[in-house]
Design a protein around this motif. Structure first.
Motif, PDB file in Angstrom:
ATOM      1  N   GLU A  42     -17.158  -6.965 -21.049  1.00 49.49           N
ATOM      2  CA  GLU A  42     -15.645  -6.835 -21.111  1.00 49.49           C
ATOM      3  C   GLU A  42     -14.897  -5.926 -20.186  1.00 49.49           C
ATOM      4  O   GLU A  42     -13.767  -5.901 -19.731  1.00 49.49           O
ATOM      5  CB  GLU A  42     -15.072  -6.934 -22.439  1.00 49.49           C
ATOM      6  CG  GLU A  42     -15.357  -7.964 -23.519  1.00 49.49           C
ATOM      7  CD  GLU A  42     -16.835  -7.390 -24.105  1.00 49.49           C
ATOM      8  OE1 GLU A  42     -16.957  -6.133 -24.607  1.00 49.49           O
ATOM      9  OE2 GLU A  42     -17.597  -8.237 -24.471  1.00 49.49           O
ATOM     10  N   ALA A  43     -15.618  -4.751 -20.022  1.00 49.49           N
ATOM     11  CA  ALA A  43     -15.066  -3.694 -19.291  1.00 49.49           C
ATOM     12  C   ALA A  43     -15.446  -4.073 -17.670  1.00 49.49           C
ATOM     13  O   ALA A  43     -14.667  -3.262 -16.828  1.00 49.49           O
ATOM     14  CB  ALA A  43     -15.816  -2.504 -19.685  1.00 49.49           C
ATOM     15  N   ALA A  44     -16.360  -4.934 -17.635  1.00 52.65           N
ATOM     16  CA  ALA A  44     -16.425  -5.145 -15.849  1.00 52.65           C
ATOM     17  C   ALA A  44     -15.620  -6.623 -15.471  1.00 52.65           C
ATOM     18  O   ALA A  44     -15.357  -7.401 -16.171  1.00 52.65           O
ATOM     19  CB  ALA A  44     -17.702  -5.345 -15.801  1.00 52.65           C
ATOM     20  N   ALA A  45     -15.342  -6.650 -14.370  1.00 53.44           N
ATOM     21  CA  ALA A  45     -14.782  -7.784 -13.494  1.00 53.44           C
ATOM     22  C   ALA A  45     -16.188  -8.898 -13.909  1.00 53.44           C
ATOM     23  O   ALA A  45     -17.138  -8.422 -13.934  1.00 53.44           O
ATOM     24  CB  ALA A  45     -14.477  -7.481 -12.223  1.00 53.44           C
ATOM     25  N   PRO A  46     -15.580  -9.999 -13.834  1.00 53.83           N
ATOM     26  CA  PRO A  46     -16.663 -11.335 -13.992  1.00 53.83           C
ATOM     27  C   PRO A  46     -17.827 -11.270 -13.086  1.00 53.83           C
ATOM     28  O   PRO A  46     -18.920 -11.480 -13.543  1.00 53.83           O
ATOM     29  CB  PRO A  46     -15.668 -12.568 -14.141  1.00 53.83           C
ATOM     30  CG  PRO A  46     -14.305 -12.005 -14.381  1.00 53.83           C
ATOM     31  CD  PRO A  46     -14.072 -10.554 -14.158  1.00 53.83           C
ATOM     32  N   ASP A  47     -17.384 -10.833 -11.871  1.00 53.34           N
ATOM     33  CA  ASP A  47     -18.362 -10.991 -10.787  1.00 53.34           C
ATOM     34  C   ASP A  47     -19.156  -9.564 -10.903  1.00 53.34           C
ATOM     35  O   ASP A  47     -20.132  -9.541 -10.215  1.00 53.34           O
ATOM     36  CB  ASP A  47     -17.888 -11.238  -9.460  1.00 53.34           C
ATOM     37  CG  ASP A  47     -16.786  -9.954  -9.055  1.00 53.34           C
ATOM     38  OD1 ASP A  47     -16.201  -9.317 -10.037  1.00 53.34           O
ATOM     39  OD2 ASP A  47     -16.422  -9.899  -8.007  1.00 53.34           O
ATOM     40  N   ALA A  48     -18.984  -8.521 -11.847  1.00 52.20           N
ATOM     41  CA  ALA A  48     -19.595  -7.185 -11.812  1.00 52.20           C
ATOM     42  C   ALA A  48     -20.510  -7.345 -13.185  1.00 52.20           C
ATOM     43  O   ALA A  48     -21.263  -6.389 -13.021  1.00 52.20           O
ATOM     44  CB  ALA A  48     -18.733  -6.097 -11.747  1.00 52.20           C
ATOM     45  N   ARG A  49     -20.458  -8.400 -13.928  1.00 53.65           N
ATOM     46  CA  ARG A  49     -21.420  -8.254 -15.156  1.00 53.65           C
ATOM     47  C   ARG A  49     -22.994  -8.162 -14.835  1.00 53.65           C
ATOM     48  O   ARG A  49     -23.754  -7.513 -15.554  1.00 53.65           O
ATOM     49  CB  ARG A  49     -20.909  -9.532 -15.766  1.00 53.65           C
ATOM     50  CG  ARG A  49     -19.646  -9.217 -16.445  1.00 53.65           C
ATOM     51  CD  ARG A  49     -19.120 -10.627 -17.580  1.00 53.65           C
ATOM     52  NE  ARG A  49     -17.952 -10.337 -17.677  1.00 53.65           N
ATOM     53  CZ  ARG A  49     -17.266 -11.081 -18.719  1.00 53.65           C
ATOM     54  NH1 ARG A  49     -17.935 -11.794 -19.258  1.00 53.65           N
ATOM     55  NH2 ARG A  49     -16.053 -10.833 -18.570  1.00 53.65           N
ATOM     56  N   ASP A  50     -23.395  -8.785 -13.794  1.00 47.29           N
ATOM     57  CA  ASP A  50     -24.711  -8.795 -13.302  1.00 47.29           C
ATOM     58  C   ASP A  50     -25.083  -7.336 -13.001  1.00 47.29           C
ATOM     59  O   ASP A  50     -26.172  -6.792 -13.319  1.00 47.29           O
ATOM     60  CB  ASP A  50     -25.014  -9.745 -12.427  1.00 47.29           C
ATOM     61  CG  ASP A  50     -26.367  -9.781 -11.848  1.00 47.29           C
ATOM     62  OD1 ASP A  50     -27.320  -9.604 -12.952  1.00 47.29           O
ATOM     63  OD2 ASP A  50     -26.904  -9.823 -10.538  1.00 47.29           O
TER      64      ASP A  50
END
Length: 186
Positions: free
Chosen positions: A96-104
């Motif tokens: 939840e702390a990361a942007a959706p494109d940064a989850r990887d």
């Protein structure tokens, strides 16, 4: 809607209860469940613990070699996070702390990928403590550019001792600082 669903709704049962037998089919210590826990974990210590559970239960699995590798990588990340110079906390590793494109990148960073940690630092640039934490993490993992970026930050923040420490670390890691054309370092 099936007859069973129509009967369950007036009684107040949820559709989740109707799916419960399917959920019970996968025991919490089944290989699939442990593999899912391992693959979903983003905090290095959680990856190590999940890998240990998986390897204890399924040491001969075809996935065991990969799990051992993930464990080794996550153990490095956990050791770096335990250092006093790294101010990065569990909350930074939450999806939840990361942007959706940064989850990887969260998963990669948890496994010790310093480039992913730098990308997460740049994503968090507006949140200074988190930005610095990700850069510190990347620097401790051995990223020379993150070390130099920290040196520049601390120089701008009028903290010359920290700036010197991170600049020396960057040079030690192989970074060649650009030449300054004037007598004032920026």
């Amino acid at each position: 809607m099936s007859v069973l669903q129509r009967l369950a709704l007036p009684i107040g049962l949820t559709l989740a209860l109707l799916a419960a037998p399917a959920a019970r089919a996968q025991a919490p210590d089944s290989e699939a469940a442990l593999r899912d826990q391992l693959q979903q974990a983003t905090w290095p210590a959680d990856i190590v613990a999940a890998a240990d559970r998986y390897l204890q239960r399924y040491p001969q699995s075809p996935l065991a070699a990969q799990v051992r590798q993930w464990r080794t990588q996550a153990e490095l990340g956990a050791r770096v996070l335990a250092e006093r110079d790294v101010r990065l906390f569990r909350s930074a590793f939450q999806p939840e702390a990361a942007a959706p494109d940064a989850r990887d990148d969260l998963r990669r960073a948890a496994l010790g990928d310093r480039a992913a940690a730098v990308r997460l630092a740049h994503e968090a640039r507006r949140d200074t403590p988190r930005y610095l934490g990700w850069l510190q993490y990347a620097a401790q993992l051995g990223d020379e550019r993150a070390s130099y970026e920290l040196a520049l930050h601390y120089r701008r923040a009028a903290q010359p001792v920290l700036a010197a420490v991170y600049e020396a670390r960057a040079v030690e890691l192989g970074f060649v600082p650009p030449r300054d054309l004037d007598h004032v370092r920026k």
